[in-house]
Design a protein around this motif. Structure first.
Motif, PDB file in Angstrom:
ATOM      1  N   LEU A 216       0.829  -1.214   0.000  1.00 10.04           N
ATOM      2  CA  LEU A 216       0.000   0.000   0.000  1.00 10.04           C
ATOM      3  C   LEU A 216       0.862   1.262   0.000  1.00 10.04           C
ATOM      4  O   LEU A 216       0.560   2.235  -0.689  1.00 10.04           O
ATOM      5  CB  LEU A 216      -0.933  -0.020   1.219  1.00 10.04           C
ATOM      6  CG  LEU A 216      -2.048  -1.067   1.196  1.00 10.04           C
ATOM      7  CD1 LEU A 216      -2.826  -1.037   2.503  1.00 10.04           C
ATOM      8  CD2 LEU A 216      -2.978  -0.843   0.012  1.00 10.04           C
ATOM      9  N   ILE A 217       1.929   1.255   0.783  1.00  7.38           N
ATOM     10  CA  ILE A 217       2.819   2.424   0.836  1.00  7.38           C
ATOM     11  C   ILE A 217       3.477   2.663  -0.515  1.00  7.38           C
ATOM     12  O   ILE A 217       3.574   3.804  -0.991  1.00  7.38           O
ATOM     13  CB  ILE A 217       3.875   2.238   1.941  1.00  7.38           C
ATOM     14  CG1 ILE A 217       3.209   2.273   3.319  1.00  7.38           C
ATOM     15  CG2 ILE A 217       4.957   3.311   1.864  1.00  7.38           C
ATOM     16  CD1 ILE A 217       4.129   1.861   4.455  1.00  7.38           C
ATOM     17  N   ALA A 218       3.922   1.578  -1.161  1.00  3.66           N
ATOM     18  CA  ALA A 218       4.555   1.726  -2.468  1.00  3.66           C
ATOM     19  C   ALA A 218       3.546   2.087  -3.552  1.00  3.66           C
ATOM     20  O   ALA A 218       3.841   2.900  -4.436  1.00  3.66           O
ATOM     21  CB  ALA A 218       5.286   0.435  -2.840  1.00  3.66           C
ATOM     22  N   TYR A 219       2.354   1.502  -3.479  1.00  2.00           N
ATOM     23  CA  TYR A 219       1.355   1.746  -4.522  1.00  2.00           C
ATOM     24  C   TYR A 219       0.854   3.182  -4.484  1.00  2.00           C
ATOM     25  O   TYR A 219       0.730   3.845  -5.518  1.00  2.00           O
ATOM     26  CB  TYR A 219       0.195   0.764  -4.366  1.00  2.00           C
ATOM     27  CG  TYR A 219      -0.922   0.994  -5.352  1.00  2.00           C
ATOM     28  CD1 TYR A 219      -0.728   0.747  -6.705  1.00  2.00           C
ATOM     29  CD2 TYR A 219      -2.162   1.459  -4.931  1.00  2.00           C
ATOM     30  CE1 TYR A 219      -1.745   0.963  -7.625  1.00  2.00           C
ATOM     31  CE2 TYR A 219      -3.177   1.676  -5.840  1.00  2.00           C
ATOM     32  CZ  TYR A 219      -2.971   1.431  -7.171  1.00  2.00           C
ATOM     33  OH  TYR A 219      -3.978   1.648  -8.076  1.00  2.00           O
ATOM     34  N   PHE A 220       0.562   3.697  -3.282  1.00  2.72           N
ATOM     35  CA  PHE A 220       0.070   5.069  -3.154  1.00  2.72           C
ATOM     36  C   PHE A 220       1.204   6.093  -3.058  1.00  2.72           C
ATOM     37  O   PHE A 220       0.940   7.274  -2.872  1.00  2.72           O
ATOM     38  CB  PHE A 220      -0.832   5.181  -1.922  1.00  2.72           C
ATOM     39  CG  PHE A 220      -2.136   4.456  -2.067  1.00  2.72           C
ATOM     40  CD1 PHE A 220      -3.142   4.954  -2.888  1.00  2.72           C
ATOM     41  CD2 PHE A 220      -2.359   3.263  -1.401  1.00  2.72           C
ATOM     42  CE1 PHE A 220      -4.347   4.289  -3.026  1.00  2.72           C
ATOM     43  CE2 PHE A 220      -3.561   2.590  -1.533  1.00  2.72           C
ATOM     44  CZ  PHE A 220      -4.558   3.102  -2.348  1.00  2.72           C
ATOM     45  N   TYR A 226       6.884   5.977   6.301  1.00  3.82           N
ATOM     46  CA  TYR A 226       5.832   5.049   6.692  1.00  3.82           C
ATOM     47  C   TYR A 226       6.276   3.597   6.605  1.00  3.82           C
ATOM     48  O   TYR A 226       5.606   2.710   7.155  1.00  3.82           O
ATOM     49  CB  TYR A 226       4.588   5.263   5.828  1.00  3.82           C
ATOM     50  CG  TYR A 226       3.866   6.556   6.106  1.00  3.82           C
ATOM     51  CD1 TYR A 226       3.091   6.705   7.250  1.00  3.82           C
ATOM     52  CD2 TYR A 226       3.961   7.624   5.227  1.00  3.82           C
ATOM     53  CE1 TYR A 226       2.432   7.897   7.516  1.00  3.82           C
ATOM     54  CE2 TYR A 226       3.306   8.812   5.480  1.00  3.82           C
ATOM     55  CZ  TYR A 226       2.539   8.947   6.625  1.00  3.82           C
ATOM     56  OH  TYR A 226       1.896  10.131   6.884  1.00  3.82           O
ATOM     57  N   LEU A 227       7.379   3.319   5.924  1.00  5.21           N
ATOM     58  CA  LEU A 227       7.877   1.950   5.867  1.00  5.21           C
ATOM     59  C   LEU A 227       8.320   1.448   7.228  1.00  5.21           C
ATOM     60  O   LEU A 227       8.441   0.236   7.441  1.00  5.21           O
ATOM     61  CB  LEU A 227       9.046   1.858   4.879  1.00  5.21           C
ATOM     62  CG  LEU A 227       8.694   1.941   3.397  1.00  5.21           C
ATOM     63  CD1 LEU A 227       9.961   1.995   2.553  1.00  5.21           C
ATOM     64  CD2 LEU A 227       7.827   0.773   2.975  1.00  5.21           C
ATOM     65  N   SER A 228       8.570   2.361   8.152  1.00  2.00           N
ATOM     66  CA  SER A 228       8.939   1.939   9.503  1.00  2.00           C
ATOM     67  C   SER A 228       7.786   1.214  10.202  1.00  2.00           C
ATOM     68  O   SER A 228       8.022   0.384  11.087  1.00  2.00           O
ATOM     69  CB  SER A 228       9.371   3.148  10.330  1.00  2.00           C
ATOM     70  OG  SER A 228       8.321   4.100  10.425  1.00  2.00           O
TER      71      SER A 228
END
Length: 266
Positions: A216-220, A226-228
């Protein structure tokens, strides 16, 4: 495509062919192209997911016939984990991904040092005397956590002057993730009591949630800070699950706590 290997399908709509191997659209599984996911910008990612899902069901069928159906779950998650690493590496770039990999390697060494080889000691004690093993786990809980915090503090103090804010966030998140892994010795307890299946379930739940958040983080295209969150949750969730279902804390005298800690350290 793939006509040379007998796969005359793969037209891009999601397994619409596979005539060479007899899977006409995989209609029995209901995967008609993954059009509902809307991942048009991740064509390579979608292909990887299709391969992973197909291998998942193939292993499920084989495992069911041989009576070891639990094997399909970790294989499916591992396949998605490899795909997630590729997506995250492409999203944050090789420089940041290298920093993240270095942080993981460093704190894994700190984790091993903080455990002091207690995995073998606890396994043997629980195998021989379950109650005594539980007392050993709870008595040495604070010592193992303290050793990890002290060692990780030195590591962070060494890297803070040399790191930017993003790298510092990665270091702290990996530090917390390895802390939960270092304290999660109930993995050893479940293995010693022949309850490894519960460990697998807890780990898979944490991995699925962590992988979903990474995608979700990569897609949006959210901030890499936020990867943390998935980094920490991947180890925190299994730790909390095992702690919730762990055996109750027995009464331990103060002198016995000192004796158990000496037993572990010496």
């Amino acid at each position: 495509g793939f006509s040379g290997s007998g796969f005359s399908g793969f037209s891009g709509s999601g397994f619409s062919g596979f005539s060479g191997s007899g899977f006409s659209g995989l209609s029995g599984f209901g995967f008609s192209g993954f059009s509902g996911f809307g991942l048009s910008g991740f064509s390579g990612f979608v292909v990887a997911v299709r391969f992973s899902v197909f291998s998942w069901f193939f292993i499920l069928a084989v495992s069911t016939s041989s009576g070891v159906s639990i094997l399909f779950v970790p294989t499916f998650v591992i396949s998605l984990a490899k795909t997630a690493d590729g997506v995250v590496a492409k999203y944050i770039g090789p420089y940041r991904f290298g920093q993240l990999a270095l942080a993981i390697a460093i704190f894994q060494v700190v984790q091993v040092m903080a455990q002091m080889g207690c995995d073998n000691i606890i396994f043997k004690r629980v195998s021989q005397k379950v109650t005594s093993g539980i007392k050993l786990i709870y008595s040495t809980f604070l010592v193992r956590g303290s050793i990890y915090l002290v060692l990780s503090t030195f590591v962070l103090l060494y890297f803070i002057p040399k790191s930017d804010f993003v790298n510092l966030v990665f270091l702290i998140s990996v530090c917390l993730a390895c802390l939960f892994t270092s304290l999660d010795v109930f993995v050893i307890y479940n293995d010693a009591t022949l309850n490894s299946k519960f460990n697998t379930i807890a780990n898979v739940v944490g991995l699925i949630i962590g992988l979903a958040l990474r995608y979700l983080i990569a897609y949006f295209e959210l901030s890499m800070f936020y990867l943390s969150i998935p980094i920490v949750l991947t180890t925190l969730i299994p730790f909390l699950i095992r702690m919730y279902y762990s055996p109750s804390i027995p009464f331990i005298k103060s002198q016995n706590k000192i004796r158990y800690n000496k037993y572990l350290i010496i």
